[in-house]
Design a protein around this motif. Structure first.
Motif, PDB file in Angstrom:
ATOM      1  N   GLY A   7       0.943  -0.897  -0.084  1.00  0.00           N
ATOM      2  CA  GLY A   7      -0.141   0.110   0.015  1.00  0.00           C
ATOM      3  C   GLY A   7       1.255   1.465  -0.158  1.00  0.00           C
ATOM      4  N   GLY A   8       2.114   1.191   0.154  1.00  0.00           N
ATOM      5  CA  GLY A   8       2.881   2.421   0.164  1.00  0.00           C
ATOM      6  C   GLY A   8       2.991   3.095  -1.078  1.00  0.00           C
ATOM      7  N   GLY A   9       3.586   4.387  -1.700  1.00  0.00           N
ATOM      8  CA  GLY A   9       3.145   5.155  -2.730  1.00  0.00           C
ATOM      9  C   GLY A   9       4.238   6.710  -2.363  1.00  0.00           C
ATOM     10  N   LEU A  10       3.763   7.043  -3.696  1.00  0.00           N
ATOM     11  CA  LEU A  10       4.352   8.994  -3.826  1.00  0.00           C
ATOM     12  C   LEU A  10       3.220   9.701  -3.638  1.00  0.00           C
ATOM     13  CD1 LEU A  10       6.008  10.888  -3.835  1.00  0.00           C
ATOM     14  CD2 LEU A  10       5.496  10.409  -6.308  1.00  0.00           C
ATOM     15  N   VAL A  11       2.813  10.152  -2.241  1.00  0.00           N
ATOM     16  CA  VAL A  11       1.759  10.850  -2.427  1.00  0.00           C
ATOM     17  C   VAL A  11       2.033  12.293  -2.060  1.00  0.00           C
ATOM     18  CG1 VAL A  11       1.176  10.863   0.034  1.00  0.00           C
ATOM     19  CG2 VAL A  11      -0.702  11.382  -1.363  1.00  0.00           C
ATOM     20  N   GLN A  12       0.950  13.414  -2.602  1.00  0.00           N
ATOM     21  CA  GLN A  12       1.247  14.717  -1.774  1.00  0.00           C
ATOM     22  C   GLN A  12       0.653  15.275  -0.484  1.00  0.00           C
ATOM     23  OE1 GLN A  12      -0.518  17.616  -5.522  1.00  0.00           O
ATOM     24  NE2 GLN A  12       1.047  17.616  -6.472  1.00  0.00           N
ATOM     25  N   ALA A  13       0.806  16.068   0.004  1.00  0.00           N
ATOM     26  CA  ALA A  13       0.813  16.473   1.295  1.00  0.00           C
ATOM     27  C   ALA A  13      -0.556  16.920   1.385  1.00  0.00           C
ATOM     28  CB  ALA A  13       1.562  17.611   2.429  1.00  0.00           C
ATOM     29  N   GLY A  14      -0.966  16.456   2.208  1.00  0.00           N
ATOM     30  CA  GLY A  14      -2.352  16.654   2.078  1.00  0.00           C
ATOM     31  C   GLY A  14      -3.424  15.146   1.699  1.00  0.00           C
ATOM     32  N   GLY A  15      -2.869  14.544   1.134  1.00  0.00           N
ATOM     33  CA  GLY A  15      -3.493  13.260   0.388  1.00  0.00           C
ATOM     34  C   GLY A  15      -3.397  12.231   1.851  1.00  0.00           C
ATOM     35  N   SER A  16      -4.311  11.086   1.178  1.00  0.00           N
ATOM     36  CA  SER A  16      -3.977   9.448   1.859  1.00  0.00           C
ATOM     37  C   SER A  16      -3.588   8.463   1.421  1.00  0.00           C
ATOM     38  CB  SER A  16      -5.366   9.568   2.797  1.00  0.00           C
ATOM     39  OG  SER A  16      -6.171  10.487   2.834  1.00  0.00           O
ATOM     40  N   LEU A  17      -2.949   7.291   2.591  1.00  0.00           N
ATOM     41  CA  LEU A  17      -2.909   6.081   1.990  1.00  0.00           C
ATOM     42  C   LEU A  17      -3.172   5.618   2.426  1.00  0.00           C
ATOM     43  CD1 LEU A  17       1.085   6.354   0.718  1.00  0.00           C
ATOM     44  CD2 LEU A  17      -0.929   6.233  -0.523  1.00  0.00           C
ATOM     45  N   ARG A  18      -3.763   4.244   2.356  1.00  0.00           N
ATOM     46  CA  ARG A  18      -3.811   3.168   3.514  1.00  0.00           C
ATOM     47  C   ARG A  18      -3.338   2.065   3.087  1.00  0.00           C
ATOM     48  NH1 ARG A  18      -8.125   1.776   6.071  1.00  0.00           N
ATOM     49  NH2 ARG A  18      -9.473   0.237   6.529  1.00  0.00           N
ATOM     50  N   LEU A  19      -2.245   1.700   4.011  1.00  0.00           N
ATOM     51  CA  LEU A  19      -1.095   0.769   4.128  1.00  0.00           C
ATOM     52  C   LEU A  19      -1.791  -0.669   4.903  1.00  0.00           C
ATOM     53  CD1 LEU A  19       2.316   2.390   5.370  1.00  0.00           C
ATOM     54  CD2 LEU A  19       1.076   2.230   3.347  1.00  0.00           C
ATOM     55  N   SER A  20      -1.632  -2.211   3.964  1.00  0.00           N
ATOM     56  CA  SER A  20      -2.034  -3.024   4.684  1.00  0.00           C
ATOM     57  C   SER A  20      -1.452  -4.848   5.432  1.00  0.00           C
ATOM     58  CB  SER A  20      -3.469  -3.666   3.594  1.00  0.00           C
ATOM     59  OG  SER A  20      -3.878  -4.729   4.059  1.00  0.00           O
ATOM     60  N   CYS A  21      -1.260  -4.633   5.834  1.00  0.00           N
ATOM     61  CA  CYS A  21      -1.037  -5.875   6.473  1.00  0.00           C
ATOM     62  C   CYS A  21      -0.815  -6.590   6.511  1.00  0.00           C
ATOM     63  CB  CYS A  21       0.521  -5.428   7.533  1.00  0.00           C
ATOM     64  SG  CYS A  21       1.605  -6.548   7.754  1.00  0.00           S
ATOM     65  N   LYS A  22      -0.556  -8.462   5.713  1.00  0.00           N
ATOM     66  CA  LYS A  22      -1.071  -9.621   6.039  1.00  0.00           C
ATOM     67  C   LYS A  22      -0.855 -10.760   6.500  1.00  0.00           C
ATOM     68  CE  LYS A  22      -4.572 -13.374   3.444  1.00  0.00           C
ATOM     69  NZ  LYS A  22      -4.949 -12.939   4.592  1.00  0.00           N
ATOM     70  N   ALA A  23      -1.212 -11.019   7.706  1.00  0.00           N
ATOM     71  CA  ALA A  23      -0.278 -12.168   8.680  1.00  0.00           C
ATOM     72  C   ALA A  23      -1.248 -13.878   8.253  1.00  0.00           C
ATOM     73  CB  ALA A  23      -0.613 -12.274   9.950  1.00  0.00           C
ATOM     74  N   TRP A  24       0.487 -14.816   7.653  1.00  0.00           N
ATOM     75  CA  TRP A  24       0.253 -15.910   7.530  1.00  0.00           C
ATOM     76  C   TRP A  24       0.511 -16.366   9.254  1.00  0.00           C
ATOM     77  CZ3 TRP A  24       1.195 -12.971   3.451  1.00  0.00           C
ATOM     78  CH2 TRP A  24       0.467 -13.009   3.074  1.00  0.00           C
ATOM     79  N   GLY A  25       0.194 -17.851   9.731  1.00  0.00           N
ATOM     80  CA  GLY A  25       0.626 -18.821  10.428  1.00  0.00           C
ATOM     81  C   GLY A  25       0.407 -18.756  11.646  1.00  0.00           C
ATOM     82  N   SER A  26       1.210 -19.258  12.786  1.00  0.00           N
ATOM     83  CA  SER A  26       0.795 -18.796  13.952  1.00  0.00           C
ATOM     84  C   SER A  26      -0.121 -17.520  14.960  1.00  0.00           C
ATOM     85  CB  SER A  26       1.416 -19.360  14.899  1.00  0.00           C
ATOM     86  OG  SER A  26       2.549 -21.019  14.637  1.00  0.00           O
ATOM     87  N   ILE A  27      -1.441 -17.428  13.869  1.00  0.00           N
ATOM     88  CA  ILE A  27      -2.024 -16.398  14.300  1.00  0.00           C
ATOM     89  C   ILE A  27      -2.663 -16.203  15.813  1.00  0.00           C
ATOM     90  CG2 ILE A  27      -4.112 -14.779  13.359  1.00  0.00           C
ATOM     91  CD1 ILE A  27      -3.086 -16.078  10.582  1.00  0.00           C
ATOM     92  N   ASN A  28      -2.791 -17.423  16.194  1.00  0.00           N
ATOM     93  CA  ASN A  28      -3.555 -17.296  17.653  1.00  0.00           C
ATOM     94  C   ASN A  28      -2.299 -16.685  18.369  1.00  0.00           C
ATOM     95  OD1 ASN A  28      -6.477 -18.193  16.396  1.00  0.00           O
ATOM     96  ND2 ASN A  28      -5.445 -19.964  16.238  1.00  0.00           N
ATOM     97  N   ASN A  29      -0.950 -16.988  18.476  1.00  0.00           N
ATOM     98  CA  ASN A  29      -0.452 -16.878  19.276  1.00  0.00           C
ATOM     99  C   ASN A  29       0.404 -14.760  19.293  1.00  0.00           C
ATOM    100  OD1 ASN A  29       0.089 -19.373  20.237  1.00  0.00           O
ATOM    101  ND2 ASN A  29       1.372 -19.729  18.843  1.00  0.00           N
ATOM    102  N   ILE A  30      -0.626 -14.043  18.347  1.00  0.00           N
ATOM    103  CA  ILE A  30      -0.537 -12.598  17.878  1.00  0.00           C
ATOM    104  C   ILE A  30      -0.966 -12.192  19.489  1.00  0.00           C
ATOM    105  CG2 ILE A  30      -0.738 -10.848  17.100  1.00  0.00           C
ATOM    106  CD1 ILE A  30      -0.075 -12.580  14.448  1.00  0.00           C
ATOM    107  N   ASN A  31       0.280 -11.460  20.569  1.00  0.00           N
ATOM    108  CA  ASN A  31      -0.657  -9.864  21.266  1.00  0.00           C
ATOM    109  C   ASN A  31      -0.965  -9.321  21.429  1.00  0.00           C
ATOM    110  OD1 ASN A  31      -0.764 -12.629  23.269  1.00  0.00           O
ATOM    111  ND2 ASN A  31       1.356 -11.818  23.705  1.00  0.00           N
ATOM    112  N   LEU A  32      -0.058  -8.579  19.851  1.00  0.00           N
ATOM    113  CA  LEU A  32      -0.458  -7.248  19.374  1.00  0.00           C
ATOM    114  C   LEU A  32       0.265  -7.078  17.943  1.00  0.00           C
ATOM    115  CD1 LEU A  32      -0.367  -4.227  20.806  1.00  0.00           C
ATOM    116  CD2 LEU A  32       1.886  -4.310  21.020  1.00  0.00           C
ATOM    117  N   LEU A  33      -0.586  -5.985  17.240  1.00  0.00           N
ATOM    118  CA  LEU A  33      -0.088  -5.992  16.294  1.00  0.00           C
ATOM    119  C   LEU A  33       0.272  -4.275  16.115  1.00  0.00           C
ATOM    120  CD1 LEU A  33      -2.177  -7.874  14.406  1.00  0.00           C
ATOM    121  CD2 LEU A  33      -0.048  -8.292  14.110  1.00  0.00           C
ATOM    122  N   GLU A  34       1.416  -4.131  15.408  1.00  0.00           N
ATOM    123  CA  GLU A  34       2.285  -2.267  14.987  1.00  0.00           C
ATOM    124  C   GLU A  34       2.500  -2.584  13.964  1.00  0.00           C
ATOM    125  OE1 GLU A  34       5.668  -2.648  17.285  1.00  0.00           O
ATOM    126  OE2 GLU A  34       4.152  -2.502  20.079  1.00  0.00           O
TER     127      GLU A  34
END
Length: 114
Positions: A7-34
């Motif tokens: 989701g990264g990219g180039l944007v002008q000041a004042g604009g918007s972007l949306r980043l996304s992060c997908k997780a695979w594996g032992s997801i049930n062991n995740i306590n915190l996402l940052e």
């Protein structure tokens, strides 16, 4: 746990972007996402976090502009970034804190032009 950010990219000041992060594996062991970021020549810093219970935390400089959210059905954590400023430029990394370990995604570049 493996993490894939997008989701990264180039944007002008004042604009918007949306980043996304997908997780695979032992997801049930995740306590915190940052989301962290690292600007050129600077140390990596925490931008926002979300617990599995949905509690969020933001660094002061992004409060009111960024929103972190979690989609449990798709195992993703998103970062909606609004009113972007040049100081938000950097490589953004998703990070999962698990029971006894942690995992980093590969990073996605965000460039905000003035």
């Amino acid at each position: 746990v493996q993490l894939q950010a997008s989701g990264g990219g180039l944007v002008q000041a004042g604009g918007s972007l949306r980043l996304s992060c997908k997780a695979w594996g032992s997801i049930n062991n995740i306590n915190l996402l940052e989301w962290h970021r690292q600007a050129p020549g600077k140390q990596r810093e925490l931008v926002a976090s979300i617990t599995m219970g949905g509690r969020t935390n933001y660094r002061d400089s992004v409060k009111g502009r960024f929103i972190i959210s979690r989609d449990t059905a798709n195992n993703t954590v998103d970062l909606q970034m609004n009113s972007l400023i040049p100081e938000d430029t950097g490589v953004y990394y998703c990070h999962a804190v698990l029971i006894g370990s942690d995992s980093w995604g590969q990073g996605t570049l965000v460039t905000v032009s003035s």
